[in-house]
Design an enzyme around this catalytic site. Sequence first.
Site, PDB file in Angstrom:
ATOM      1  N   LYS A 188      12.480  -2.951  39.273  1.00  0.00           N
ATOM      2  CA  LYS A 188      13.436  -3.342  40.306  1.00  0.00           C
ATOM      3  C   LYS A 188      14.856  -2.988  39.859  1.00  0.00           C
ATOM      4  O   LYS A 188      15.216  -3.190  38.706  1.00  0.00           O
ATOM      5  CB  LYS A 188      13.354  -4.844  40.577  1.00  0.00           C
ATOM      6  N   GLU A 208       2.609 -19.277  52.516  1.00  0.00           N
ATOM      7  CA  GLU A 208       3.124 -20.455  53.224  1.00  0.00           C
ATOM      8  C   GLU A 208       2.016 -21.400  53.678  1.00  0.00           C
ATOM      9  O   GLU A 208       2.184 -22.620  53.653  1.00  0.00           O
ATOM     10  CB  GLU A 208       3.967 -20.013  54.424  1.00  0.00           C
ATOM     11  N   ARG A 268       4.161 -19.082  59.875  1.00  0.00           N
ATOM     12  CA  ARG A 268       2.880 -18.604  59.378  1.00  0.00           C
ATOM     13  C   ARG A 268       1.941 -19.746  59.024  1.00  0.00           C
ATOM     14  O   ARG A 268       0.749 -19.535  58.808  1.00  0.00           O
ATOM     15  CB  ARG A 268       3.102 -17.714  58.154  1.00  0.00           C
TER      16      ARG A 268
END
Length: 639
Positions: free
Chosen positions: A282, A368, A396
Amino acid sequence: MTNFLERLKSPGDLKCLSLGELKQLAAEIRERIVETVSRNGGHLASSLGVVELTIALHRVLETPRDQIVWDVGHQAYAHKLLTGRLDRFDTLRRLNGISGFPRRSESPYDSFGAGHASTSISAALGMAAARDTMGGSEKVVAVIGDGSLTGGLAFEGLNQAGALKKDLIVVLNDNEMSISPNVGALASFLSRKMTSERFVRFRTGTKLLLGRIPRFGPGLLGIVQRAEGSLKGFLTPGKLFEAFGFEYVGPLDGHSLEDLIETLENVKRLKGPVLLHVLTKKGKGYPFAEESPALFHGVGPFDRATGMVKPSRERADTYTTVFGNTLVEMAEKDERIVAITAAMTDGTGLTEFARRFPGRFYDVGIAEQHAVTFAAGLSCRGLRPVVAIYSTFLQRAYDNILSDVCLQNLPIAFALDRGGLVGEDGPTHHGAFDLSFLRPMPNLAFMVPRNEEELRRAMVTAISHDGPFMFRYPRARSEGLPLNGTPEPVPIGRGETLRGGVDGVIFAVGSMIREALAAAERLEMEGIRLGVVDPRFVKPLDRELLVGAARRAALVVTVEENVLQGGFGSAVMELLEEEGLMARMLRIGLPDRYIEHGSRSELHAACGLDADGIARRIRKVVGADTPVACTPRARFTRG
């Protein structure tokens, strides 16, 4: 020096560039991404990490005929630069500019819209199945990060893909797993050689030959397959994906264009589902992002030379910061409090809580649904879970909230960050629907605090309440109020009158209170005197306060930062109907469309949710008709 990025007309031009020129192109792409994000803000670290992978995919594939599906999509900036959006890239995430995520309406190269995680494999598998039904031959590639792979939907997609045996390539962009350089280099070499056309033909032919040898053939074939599997299992995590029915390839150095291009050329000739595992870093190419990838995951404007995020002109803390600090204070006094988030420790303000109370903090990954039901289990054993999830992502877990929490009436506090319009992240991230989809659930209390002190009171109320409790707050700076002492809980369903008025009343919630008060002040200068009431709760409503104010009012106005369908205004209408009142009403909220990206202030103005917009709507109604006070609705009966 040649600027290859400026010269590109389409991804097909990549096939004409040498390896050295492709490496220069990668540097140019990184420069353009850092330059733009430093001004506009955006998802920097993830996009810098996939530059070589993006170049290799477009070099090897025939896009847009071949389909690339990006998971989440916050890593798609290099993809946008390579697919005809260079001249508009400076408008990234700005009002009327290009989106920070892939959008089908924006470009034919954006095969599938994204913004939420773990969707790419399912979508790509659907495209592959449609291709086979329609007799096509194009390649379909899903690019998914290791973080998104924690979502259950990704495994559901893997499971069916392995069963259907469709030609599908899944690229696992892994920027977390630690593999030593030597093992990684050997695995990379084996992956490139074991996917070459010659080796694949040799392996297939050998297996066919061994299978035909009488008596001894099947046994020899089993030995060969076990030896191959043992070697790959020793060097790589490939056994997991092979259990799903995928051919596993990797891991590869995700920044080596040579390895990526050679392996992708080989992989695209393989039949059936293939998982290509690449290792990336990253923030690659920008030292500050490499050192602090979490900070530069989603970042505001910053100074390129120092990597310092430019400070806001407002001195007040964000609501997220107030939430995080208050939860730490509460947890110091109440050992029952535990905190849960879904891969958003920093984003939800829980970093300090995680540091102070590591045994009481759970980051469940991008899951979630699991977060909610996990909280239900904690609650069943006497703990007081606080589930901090962005409003848009809590969608969700609808069924889990309904069946696992509300049906059992469990005491769980839900902190809905990013309630309302979030700004530059756009329609996939706006918290525009929570009042509507949560309000119908039985046993649920839902408070919408108007400022940071009310937020603190909401948190204390949530922990003391013996049932499910929601509270939402915006992605914004707070009002800068002094926060002293221990906040007092709020009686459930109790509102507050903030301003009196004889010509009508405005019922507003949350972030809209300040705008409603400002609108009322402007209208008073024009002779229109409106009261303002903060119901505090969208469920249960303060029946006595709201009905009483409505009976005295010539006009009832509701204002909310939520869609009108099924939201707070609808709740007020239902309440007045139950009381047999016929009110002259004006509901102000988000329109029936997806709201684009832009700053919060720009979007509020565009939707008529700033003080000017609210005053304008009220002025138009008052000027159009003669006010009529609420009267009993004789023909309405309840039964």
